[in-house]
Design a protein around this motif. Structure first.
Motif: not given
Length: 208
Positions: A146-156
């Motif tokens: 099972n896989i959780a992919k985390f993508t940053p929300k902030s442009a910084q």
């Protein structure tokens, strides 16, 4: 000969499709998050050997290192690299303590790219990673994980990290692999093995 070729080709295509990641349904993702969050509440310590593979565009060969990771709830985490060189990083009290083959130093952990990985690793031991406000999370599955992919929300943060992926073996609640893609395209792959849960960890694991 033609039949054999077709058979082999079909087998390879089938194997590729069979191992392909598929998005979880909303119900599957909810059940996965609930399971991990519930079971990890009992984790107080975590120890694991790891193999880290770093791929950088300007290098022809990958950089492969070996070591041991130790975690103690609520927020102590150490990475001790043992091969091919000795290098230690300890996260505690919002600081990073470093021992680079005898040369010791400390820096503020805030806003450091690697600190974000450690925040998710610590969060994976108590279920808090799924509610981290700095990331949006999508969920996938394949035959083994099972896989959780985390993508940053902030442009910084996106200037440094494109995505962090945590993999959990089926029927297990601790992270088995970490894959990070930096904005530059460089990647870091960490595979954990020989994981021990709630075993006593000596204080020396969190000192330099």
């Amino acid at each position: 000969m033609i039949k054999a070729f077709i058979s082999v080709t079909f087998s390879l295509i089938s194997a590729s499709l069979f191992s392909q990641n598929m998005a979880m349904s909303g119900a599957e993702a909810k059940a996965f998050v609930a399971k991990i969050s519930s079971e990890t509440k009992e984790i107080k310590t975590l120890q694991s050997d790891f193999i880290q593979t770093k791929k950088m565009d300007f290098l022809d060969k990958n950089i492969v290192t070996y070591g041991k990771m130790s975690l103690k709830s609520p927020n102590m985490l150490s990475w001790k690299y043992t091969k091919p060189y000795q290098y230690s990083i300890v996260f505690k009290e919002n600081k990073i303590f470093i021992n680079d083959q005898g040369k010791k130093s400390s820096v503020d952990a805030k806003s450091k790219t690697f600190e974000k990985i450690n925040k998710l690793i610590v969060g994976s031991s108590n279920g808090n990673m799924f509610t981290d406000p700095e990331f949006s999370v999508t969920y996938f599955k394949n035959n083994n994980s099972n896989i959780a992919k985390f993508t940053p929300k902030s442009a910084q943060l996106l200037k440094y990290i494109k995505q962090i992926e945590l993999q959990f073996l089926k029927n297990q609640s601790v992270v088995s692999q970490v894959n990070m893609t930096e904005a530059s395209g460089d990647t870091t792959h960490i595979m954990f093995k020989n994981t021990k849960i709630n075993a006593q960890i000596p204080a020396s694991d969190f000192s330099l």
